[in-house]
Structure formats: C-alpha cells, structure tokens
Design an enzyme around this catalytic site. Structure first.
Site, PDB file in Angstrom:
ATOM      1  N   GLN B 203      41.627  32.685  37.173  1.00 14.75           N
ATOM      2  CA  GLN B 203      42.332  31.415  37.256  1.00 14.75           C
ATOM      3  C   GLN B 203      43.849  31.618  37.121  1.00 14.75           C
ATOM      4  OE1 GLN B 203      41.214  29.025  33.952  1.00 14.75           O
ATOM      5  NE2 GLN B 203      42.090  27.118  34.756  1.00 14.75           N
ATOM      6  N   GLY B 204      44.238  32.427  36.153  1.00 13.14           N
ATOM      7  CA  GLY B 204      45.659  32.697  35.931  1.00 13.14           C
ATOM      8  C   GLY B 204      46.284  33.420  37.120  1.00 13.14           C
ATOM      9  N   GLU B 224      45.879  41.689  38.267  1.00 14.66           N
ATOM     10  CA  GLU B 224      44.588  42.335  38.036  1.00 14.66           C
ATOM     11  C   GLU B 224      43.776  41.296  37.289  1.00 14.66           C
ATOM     12  OE1 GLU B 224      41.998  43.335  35.873  1.00 14.66           O
ATOM     13  OE2 GLU B 224      43.105  44.950  34.889  1.00 14.66           O
ATOM     14  N   CYS B 261      38.728  45.058  31.118  1.00 13.79           N
ATOM     15  CA  CYS B 261      38.581  44.718  32.544  1.00 13.79           C
ATOM     16  C   CYS B 261      37.466  45.532  33.178  1.00 13.79           C
ATOM     17  CB  CYS B 261      39.847  45.024  33.330  1.00 13.79           C
ATOM     18  SG  CYS B 261      41.363  44.849  32.409  1.00 13.79           S
ATOM     19  N   GLU B 352      32.609  36.425  36.165  1.00 12.42           N
ATOM     20  CA  GLU B 352      32.806  37.335  35.035  1.00 12.42           C
ATOM     21  C   GLU B 352      32.546  36.621  33.707  1.00 12.42           C
ATOM     22  OE1 GLU B 352      36.769  38.898  34.811  1.00 12.42           O
ATOM     23  OE2 GLU B 352      36.231  40.437  33.363  1.00 12.42           O
TER      24      GLU B 352
END
Lengths: 488, 488
Positions: B203-204, B224, B261, B352
C-alpha cells in the site's frame, strides 16, 4: 482485444525457448536479419522513399546504420561480459555460514516496440529497440508505424526469413498493423508484456506511460520523446568564428528537414554585437536553404502549427525564413529570436517545434543565461560552442549544461548520433521517461533485462555465464575481483 | 509545504558540491559515518530496543550489517570501475568523421529515502538506500519512520558528526520528522527530487508510485514492497528429509517473528503421505515456538487481521499455532494449509501476511503445482528444496521458479540476505516497483545515477574517470576492449 491476447501469448511461448538459447545463436540470428535486410535493400529504399519522402541517400545510410546496429549487438552478446556476472563463493567457516551467490542479467520477457515515423529503419521494425531486445534474449512484438507500414512489412519479411533460416521460434518477432491508439494501449496493458520501447512525440510517450501506470503490475516504458537540444554559443567563439558557426548550424538545423530528435531547436547566447552579427549570418544561411518535403502530412501540419504558436508569443521575432514551399508537405526552414526575460516567463517557448526551426534566446548577461539553463527541462543533448578561453572563463556554464542532458557536446553539432558503447541517447524527462537508460548504443540492451541471483546452486544447474570454469570466457566479478579466470 | 521546499533546495545546493567530490572523499565520509555509528552502538541498541521490541543481539547484528554496508560501498566507489566508463576515440578519416565520445555514470540529484519499520538501522536512516545514494554522489533526505524516530535521530546525529568531521556540505543528509502521509507526498512530488527509496508495505509503495506519476517530470521510485517467497518442497526431498526440513523451516518462518521481507509465507508441495508427514512435523515445530513482541502495534494488528482473512477463506485449514500471547504485541506463529484448486481461484491467498505465518498449498499433482507457480505474482525470492534426483526429474519446475523472483535459492531458507556484489534483493512487481534493480548489494548504487556522454571534450575538461591517462586506474571499455590501460 482477442487478437492482441493471442499475439502476446505467442510471444510468451516463443520467449520460453528463445530466452534459453545460447548468446552465440542469438548473435547469428541478428546477423542473419541484417543479411536479409541487405538482400532487400533496393526494394526497401523504393518503398520507404515513396512512404516517407526521404531521399535515397539518406535511406541507404539508414539501412547501413540499422544493419550495423544488428551486428554491433551480435558482437556485444557474443563477447558476453555484458551480463554482469558476479560471483561470491561460499564460506562455511563464517558465522553464520556464507552461502554461494551468483548473479547475472536475464531477459525479462516479451517486449513491445513502437515504430518511429522519422526513422523507418533504424528506430522501427528491425531498429535499435528490436535489435537490443532480441540481443538481450527477449521476444518482440512490433507495432508498425502507419506512416510507413509497407516498409515495415518488408523489413518484417526479412526478419521472418532470418527466423526460418536460423530455426528460431516462429513468434520470436511479430508484426502488428492493426491501426489506432487502442492497439497500442492493448499491447502496453497486456499482462504478458514486460517492457515497451518507443520513439516519438511527448504526447505519445505520455500516453504509453499512462497505459503502463494503469496496469496491475507496472512495467518499464522507455520512451524517447521530446528535446530541443540547447546549444550555448559562448562569447569568445562568437566573436571569432561567426561565419563558420552560422554555416554549420544552418546545416544542422535543416538537416533532414529538422526531423531528428537531436535537432538544435534552441540557441543560447549573451547579447552583443558579435551575437547580432552571428544571428544575421545564420538567418542568411537559413534563407538560402531549399524547402523539402517532410515525412507525412501529420508532421508537416504539426510543424506549421507549433512554429506559428512560438512566433505568436510576446517578444518573439522571426529573423528569416527560406523560400515558401512550392509543393505540398514542403517545410520552410526558419529562425527566430526572443529575449531571455520573455523566454523565462513563457513555457510555450520550451515546446519542441519538430522540423527545421530554431529559436535563439538572447540573454542580457551571464546571469540571465544561467537562469535560462536552470529553467530548461531535461534534454537528449546540449552543446557548448566555445573556445578554450571561453571554457576557462565560463566553467560554471558548462557545469550547468552537464546536469541538463544525456550527451554533452563540445564544438560540434548535435545531429549525428554514433552507435557505440559510449553513446547516450537518453536524458531526464521529457527527453525520455527514464534517464538511467539509453536507446542507442550497446547498453540499450539493459532496458530489457533483470538481475537474478542463484543461491546455493550446483555448478551443472547454473547458467553457463556463472559456472566455475567460465566456459564463455567472460569478464566477471569473483569475490570482488574483476577476472576472466575460472573459480577455483 | 514551505519546509519541504527549503529542505529540497538545501539538498540541491549541497548536491552541487557533494556530487563533484572525488570518490575517495565520499568513501572516507561513508567510513566515518560507520565509525560514528559504532561509537554510539550502546545508546543505539538501548533506544532501538525500547522503540522496536527487537532483542539486543538482533540489533547489534543489524548495526554490524549497517556499518558493513557503508564500508562495502566505500570500497566499491574507491575501486571505481562501477561508473562504467566507456571510451570510443575519434577517427577523422572515417566519412563522416567519427567524434570522440566518452560515457560514465553520474549522480542524478537529491534522493528521498523512507526509513523502514522492520530494519531500524540497515534499511533506515543510514541504511542501504542512504549509503548507496551517498556512494553514488547524491545527497539524501531521510524521512524518519515514526515507529523508531528516536533511533533515527540518534543515527542522524552520527551522520552529522561525520559530515562535520569530513567537511561535507552541511545538507548532504537531512532528516525529516514531520509526521503524516502529506510529508511523504510532498517529498516525492518536489521538483528537485530525482529518486525515491522505500522499503515497506504494498500500500505504501503504491502510494509513492502514484505521487511520482502525478509529477510533471516522472522520477524513478524504487519501492521494495511485498513478497511471500514461495518455497517448493520437491517430492524426493520430502520423503527423505522431512524432519530436518520441518525444523529449519519452522525456524525460518518464526525468525524475528517473521518480520522480514524474505519470510517464507508460502509453502508448495505435491500431496502425498510424505507431504502430510512433513506438514505434521512442521506444525509441531511451530507449536513449540514462543510468541514474541512484534515491532509495533500497527504491524501486530495487521498480522492478526491479515492472518484472520486468510484463515477465513474457503478451504483454508489452520494446522497448528504456538501458544496464545501472554503480553500485548506478541504474535502467535501459525501454519495453515489449502488445496491448489482453492488457492488458484482466490487472490486473497496470495496476499502477504507480514509475520510468523505460512500457508502450505498442497497440489494434487505436478500440473497443479506448475499452475500455482504460473499464477504467482513477482517475488523477492523463491526457494527449491530438492535432492539431485528431484532436480533431474523436475527441471521444468525450477525453470518456472527462475522466472518468478530476483533470487532463486536451492536447499536453504530465504531469510538471511548477503550484502555483496552478487545479491539481488528485488524482483518483478509487486516485490518491487522495478525488477531491473536491487536494493541490497553494491549495484544498489545504480538506482541513483544516469549515464552521461561527453562528445569532443579535451582531456582536461573530462571527469577523471574518462581521461586518457586513466588516473583512477579503473576498468574501462576503450574502443570495445575491456582494459585498465591508458588511451594512447
């Protein structure tokens, strides 16, 4: 669009095979494309001449360039070091244990290439975008430019012959002639498309960016769009070389009826008697040039319209024009002037007039010249015409120019683009959509690849470029040292 | 925002000086930043521990990594070949005359870096984005992450000390703590910003892309964002190594409470007794893990919410969880399973779950497994757990995996990212916004530079990297040959 979907699925299927072929096989294919184009040279010049109004000499030169590009990329991938192989070997003794990691560039997937109207060969069907993508291991879908679709079709025939001769997958290159913006949009928006190459107008490039931004997964769009290629005439050279400068710049402005991305559309100088003298000589040279036909009616109409817009702005003065056109589609070269103060407050004066037109911006002093340079948008090129004394006195101007463009030229004209390892045909927006890449020269292939790291792979499972023995004999970075030696 | 405008103008002014400094001077500066961080290690661990709930051992390791990154980039630019110098010398005899053209990478301008919540040091104020941009010759504006602004401030103090000690321009690095999305938007939208580095949520990252797309001149955004790092357990290894695999994967899933991540969020296998056995062992291991606090309440709430979403989808079965949390912010590790058919028709299952959770997708056969792999979006990593026999039988699966991610791992866990020349921490969207780059390793510096070609320049006017004598002793491509020799 069902047809586009089929085309992209075919491209993806071909990619699975084509991307796995050894670089030497792809190199051979590129050279065969060049040979097949050479075999059709006569027909190609005839068809393209009828479609584009470009003279045979220019078209022959462009075919030379196109074939040299194909051969250049073949040599580039045959040498092979361009894949940027980097190897860091394992260290079990480290805490935690260090794994073996090896990286190289791999082709990203199917690429969509838009033919350019102003280069029916070198930036079209088998032009730089196609050649660089095929070199990189990507399959290509070409959207033919409607202004020279016959030429495009004939070049595609040459490609098809090469595909057959070299046993490439049938759909390694495909040719789309369906007209209209919807076709371009569908190609850029298709989920299987992984990159886009384009040379054309700012409006066209921005549309492609917008289509790409609307995708679920963004992809790189490399669009080369708009540049007015500012040339700064430094004071000392103007007082010494006005006559030579006027001749060479009139020739550059009118070369190919100004239909080059690197056409010098903006001339900058500090006002002086020498500057006035130079402008007079330049205007006289422009007056002597002979109107010639432009590529097509769209470009011609746009030239007339955008030049009129510039000339109608406050403070813009037309200096001289060549004779008025005798035939349809002929362009009249022209040169105009404006003061820095008026240029600075009027963004219309930065808009590209695609054709044999140049606007001289006369600055009252060096401060004004620097202000103008600081105001300019990104460019493909900027040129400094300067004596050694000029450069010693005005290093700050050259430094400002360096921030502006992808290519900085000293004492030459911007038209004429070498195709080699050191060329940059790119620059900050709106010159292109991504200043980190070039569309001309060997590194143009970088636009279509992505780095992939293989961790913990056994030698036999690795791509050849990354194997211990270095079977391709390429330059690699092994444990931070550049070397062609095997990993021991 | 007037304040942001001032900051970006200061960054641009500092860039004019900083970008011109010799690489050796920039290298010394990076090493001094590392030394100043080292000098504050104890305070930094204390502050960061209170702000992030991360244990001291992890924070100390992360400081090591941060300082090693700074030193790695210092060594990289001191060696110097990374600027990709390419030289083609003039040939006056050619028709038309061939000009001298020389190319190298130059810094693009001020870069905006967003601190990451999950790496208070290595991906924040003096983390990889900042270090790579400073190495490249760019100035940096850091937007501190609000979840660890005290840590960020203390790291910034270390940077300021280094700026003073090395005589760098005052605003080489600036620190922005103004909270809220409007600040980030203003930084990305500012005309003087030339690049953006971000590690965070999908979203960011998408918001930053949108801000950048709204600019008059687009700029590169390297975000990323989102990866579920699919791990394929091949059949033979599952029947042979179930116990070891269960232990190592439970450890990887729960490492740092899954806040990496590269956390393995998706496990793929073909259904069999061996697979059921492996899942049972894995669930037992997960059950034994001890809940720990997550970074902050936002991440914790998101973990609970996104896991609930996945578990509420048709066909998803929770296998086991660890004990329920004893304290606020603690996360309960968990593992679930679903069938391929259900996974394929439900895009929610690809989202995620940031935390110690993994979903096993059980495929009825190899065809289903390949369908699942073909459906997956772009990833940072994908892992193959496989014996030599597996790889011989299922080369097609490994080939599919290779198209999926920036890093392909064989028989290891994806957590743990080496920082070196061969690492790729990147991948197709939504893993990152541009698969052509990496945010970890030396080539991360490439994100912040653009190639510039100097045509017809005299030796003294050229940057050192391009001069005939090769005073920096770097590797260059001279007339298509890789060499460290001078141009003669």
């Amino acid at each position: 669009m069902q047809e586009i979907n089929t085309i992209m699925e075919q491209s993806q299927a071909a990619f699975r095979t084509y991307s796995q072929l050894p670089a030497a096989v792809r190199a051979q294919f590129l050279e065969t494309v060049a040979a097949e184009i050479e075999a059709r040279r006569e027909q190609l010049v005839t068809i393209a001449g009828a479609e584009t109004n470009l003279p045979a000499a220019r078209l022959n030169n462009e075919i030379n360039r196109t074939n040299n590009q194909l051969k250049m990329f073949a040599a580039y991938i045959r040498e092979g070091s361009w894949v940027e192989a980097a190897i860091d070997t394992a260290d079990a003794a480290r805490v935690p244990a260090k794994p073996d990691t090896r990286k190289m560039l791999l082709p990203a997937g199917p690429v969509v290439v838009f033919g350019a109207s102003n280069f029916p060969f070198a930036f079209s069907t088998a032009g730089g975008d196609t050649a660089s993508a095929l070199a990189a291991g990507c399959t290509v879908v070409v959207k033919a430019h409607s202004a020279h679709s016959g030429t495009s079709r004939e070049v595609f025939t040459a490609i098809l012959k090469a595909i057959a001769a070299c046993g490439m997958p049938e759909h390694t290159v495909q040719h789309v002639e369906i007209p209209g913006h919807a076709t371009g949009k569908a190609l850029v928006a298709h989920p299987l498309t992984t990159g886009v190459g384009f040379t054309g107008s700012l409006q066209g490039g921005k549309a492609l960016l917008e289509y790409a931004a609307g995708r679920e997964n963004p992809i790189p769009v490399f669009a080369e769009m708009s540049s007015i290629n500012p040339v700064v005439f430094y004071p000392d050279t103007l007082s010494q070389n006005a006559d030579t400068l006027a001749k060479s710049y009139a020739a550059s402005i009118t070369l190919g009826m100004g239909q080059f991305c690197t056409n010098p559309g903006l001339l900058l100088a500090i006002g002086s008697e020498a500057t006035d003298n130079f402008l007079r000589l330049l205007a006289d040279e422009i007056e002597k040039t002979i109107p010639q036909k432009m590529l097509h009616s769209g470009i011609h109409a746009s030239y007339v319209r955008t030049m009129e817009t510039v000339l109608s702005q406050d403070g813009t003065v037309l200096l001289k024009t060549a004779a008025q056109p005798a035939q349809e589609l002929e362009a009249t070269p022209a040169v105009a002037r404006v003061n820095a103060a008026q240029f600075l407050q009027n963004p219309h004066l930065q808009e590209e007039v695609f054709g044999p037109f140049s606007l001289a911006v006369i600055c009252e002093d060096k401060t004004a010249l620097k202000q103008v340079l600081a105001t300019l948008k990104g460019q493909l090129t900027t040129t400094a015409m300067a004596t050694p004394a000029d450069l010693e006195t005005h290093a700050d101007i050259l430094a400002l120019q360096t921030t502006l463009a992808g290519r900085i030229i000293l004492n030459d004209v911007p038209t004429g683009v070498e195709v080699n390892a050191s060329m940059v045909h790119g620059g900050p927006f709106p010159a292109t959509t991504d200043a980190r890449f070039t569309s001309v020269g060997t590194t143009a292939a970088r636009r279509w690849v992505r780095p992939v790291c293989f961790q913990g792979f056994t030698d036999a499972l690795l791509p050849e470029a990354l194997r211990n023995s270095n079977p391709l004999g390429i330059l690699r970075i092994v444990n931070n040292e550049w070397t062609k030696s095997p990993v021991v």
